[in-house]
Scaffold this active site. Sequence first.
Site, PDB file in Angstrom:
ATOM      1  N   ARG A  94       0.800  -1.221   0.000  1.00 10.95           N
ATOM      2  CA  ARG A  94       0.000   0.000   0.000  1.00 10.95           C
ATOM      3  C   ARG A  94       0.839   1.282   0.000  1.00 10.95           C
ATOM      4  O   ARG A  94       0.633   2.170  -0.818  1.00 10.95           O
ATOM      5  CB  ARG A  94      -0.913   0.046   1.234  1.00 10.95           C
ATOM      6  CG  ARG A  94      -2.204  -0.694   1.094  1.00 10.95           C
ATOM      7  CD  ARG A  94      -2.599  -1.310   2.424  1.00 10.95           C
ATOM      8  NE  ARG A  94      -1.668  -2.372   2.707  1.00 10.95           N
ATOM      9  CZ  ARG A  94      -1.829  -3.630   2.272  1.00 10.95           C
ATOM     10  NH1 ARG A  94      -2.911  -3.937   1.622  1.00 10.95           N
ATOM     11  NH2 ARG A  94      -0.916  -4.555   2.516  1.00 10.95           N
ATOM     12  N   THR A  95       1.789   1.369   0.934  1.00 12.37           N
ATOM     13  CA  THR A  95       2.505   2.637   1.087  1.00 12.37           C
ATOM     14  C   THR A  95       3.338   2.920  -0.155  1.00 12.37           C
ATOM     15  O   THR A  95       3.320   4.036  -0.691  1.00 12.37           O
ATOM     16  CB  THR A  95       3.398   2.591   2.345  1.00 12.37           C
ATOM     17  OG1 THR A  95       2.624   2.077   3.431  1.00 12.37           O
ATOM     18  CG2 THR A  95       3.925   3.956   2.698  1.00 12.37           C
TER      19      THR A  95
ATOM     20  N   LYS B  36      26.177  -3.912  -1.271  1.00 13.07           N
ATOM     21  CA  LYS B  36      27.646  -3.779  -1.308  1.00 13.07           C
ATOM     22  C   LYS B  36      28.156  -3.131  -0.026  1.00 13.07           C
ATOM     23  O   LYS B  36      29.338  -2.861   0.114  1.00 13.07           O
ATOM     24  CB  LYS B  36      28.070  -2.926  -2.504  1.00 13.07           C
ATOM     25  CG  LYS B  36      27.656  -3.485  -3.850  1.00 13.07           C
ATOM     26  CD  LYS B  36      28.038  -2.497  -4.953  1.00 13.07           C
ATOM     27  CE  LYS B  36      27.221  -2.748  -6.212  1.00 13.07           C
ATOM     28  NZ  LYS B  36      27.253  -1.580  -7.109  1.00 13.07           N
TER      29      LYS B  36
ATOM     30  N   ARG C 129      11.235   3.806   3.865  1.00 14.74           N
ATOM     31  CA  ARG C 129      10.798   2.800   4.861  1.00 14.74           C
ATOM     32  C   ARG C 129      12.030   2.006   5.272  1.00 14.74           C
ATOM     33  O   ARG C 129      12.797   1.549   4.429  1.00 14.74           O
ATOM     34  CB  ARG C 129       9.742   1.857   4.293  1.00 14.74           C
ATOM     35  CG  ARG C 129       9.450   0.712   5.266  1.00 14.74           C
ATOM     36  CD  ARG C 129       8.260  -0.111   4.872  1.00 14.74           C
ATOM     37  NE  ARG C 129       7.018   0.597   5.122  1.00 14.74           N
ATOM     38  CZ  ARG C 129       5.813   0.059   4.989  1.00 14.74           C
ATOM     39  NH1 ARG C 129       5.694  -1.197   4.609  1.00 14.74           N
ATOM     40  NH2 ARG C 129       4.728   0.762   5.221  1.00 14.74           N
TER      41      ARG C 129
ATOM     42  N   HIS D 248       4.672   5.446  11.832  1.00 10.59           N
ATOM     43  CA  HIS D 248       4.303   5.397  10.410  1.00 10.59           C
ATOM     44  C   HIS D 248       3.457   6.660  10.190  1.00 10.59           C
ATOM     45  O   HIS D 248       2.223   6.587  10.113  1.00 10.59           O
ATOM     46  CB  HIS D 248       3.523   4.119  10.143  1.00 10.59           C
ATOM     47  CG  HIS D 248       3.324   3.772   8.699  1.00 10.59           C
ATOM     48  ND1 HIS D 248       3.531   4.660   7.662  1.00 10.59           N
ATOM     49  CD2 HIS D 248       2.936   2.601   8.115  1.00 10.59           C
ATOM     50  CE1 HIS D 248       3.266   4.056   6.514  1.00 10.59           C
ATOM     51  NE2 HIS D 248       2.909   2.809   6.763  1.00 10.59           N
TER      52      HIS D 248
END
Length: 326
Positions: free
Chosen positions: A75-76, A104, A125, A153
């Site tokens: 969703r986000t 890396k 995120r 959030h």
Amino acid sequence: MRSVEGTPKVVSLNPDRRQSFYGRDIVSVKQFDREDLAFIMQVADEMRSIVRRVGATDLLKGYVLANLFYEPSTRTSSSFIAAMQRLGGAVIPIHGVQYSSVTKGESLPDTIRTLECYADVIVLRHPEVGASEVAARYASKPIISAGDGVGEHPTQGLLDLYTIQTELGTLEGLHVAMVGDLKHGRTVHSLARLLRLYGTRQTFVSPDILRLPEEIKQELIEAGCVVEETERVEDVIETADVIYVTRVQKERFADLHVYEAVKDYYEITPQLMARAKPKMALMHPLPRVGEIHYDVDDDPRAAYFRQMENGMYIRMALLAAVLGKA
Ligand code: CP
């Protein structure tokens, strides 16, 4: 995608408030006051109206969003992409960091410094609490948190607040019950903090080991909220104006036996909903894994799919605001 010429007409917005979002990082809901929230919800209303009328606008034409996800998301991530595209902008999607230079050994600050060479705003995120604040310290472009570990959030909190406002017509003095994994649920942490500004009664329904962190409870009490805790959803089903259900977050448990013991603690069924108020909102940030029975989906009080759609309008509003175009 359809597009319209020019910028949308946004009426009666406080110019100081518009200015206050320009160039700002969005890393915690604690940074907002009621005027900020009224502003962003009003812009979201405008965005919804544009999308429903004509689909898209060229408000952010020429701007680029970097969408950087170190944790899974449906969703986000997709609503930020859709939001930027409907505003006429472009997106650099980095959703599998295993295919980026992170594997890396590149650090978060260096990854952020890289992306801001190409983008005007970065959505992040990350599994660690406080990662967005770290990113914001190194970035000269706005950072918008899309969730940091078990912390916050903030954009979900904003879309949840907007959903309550649109479903019930008010935010004042509501009885809101939050159900499920309140310890790890970053969406709960953000929404509870936002609701402290509106004189709410908040009841936290969870097994003992998944209770809301003490620090957040204290913030709510200091803000004058009525705060209650129980293990039984039956204690709130008849009085709550909002029931906000969350998933038990398997990925946050060190011992999966503990997860197994609590994962099926709650299920909202049609039988339970029959006892709920006729005017209330049943919400869930989603994904669900059994907390709300599928037979509840057709109940007009089941707001979770509308809640998801609202995410795009809130994120359109935030992108426009931090880029000075709301
Ligand atoms: N609500 C929410 O954050 O969903 P995603 O994890 O799919 O983005």
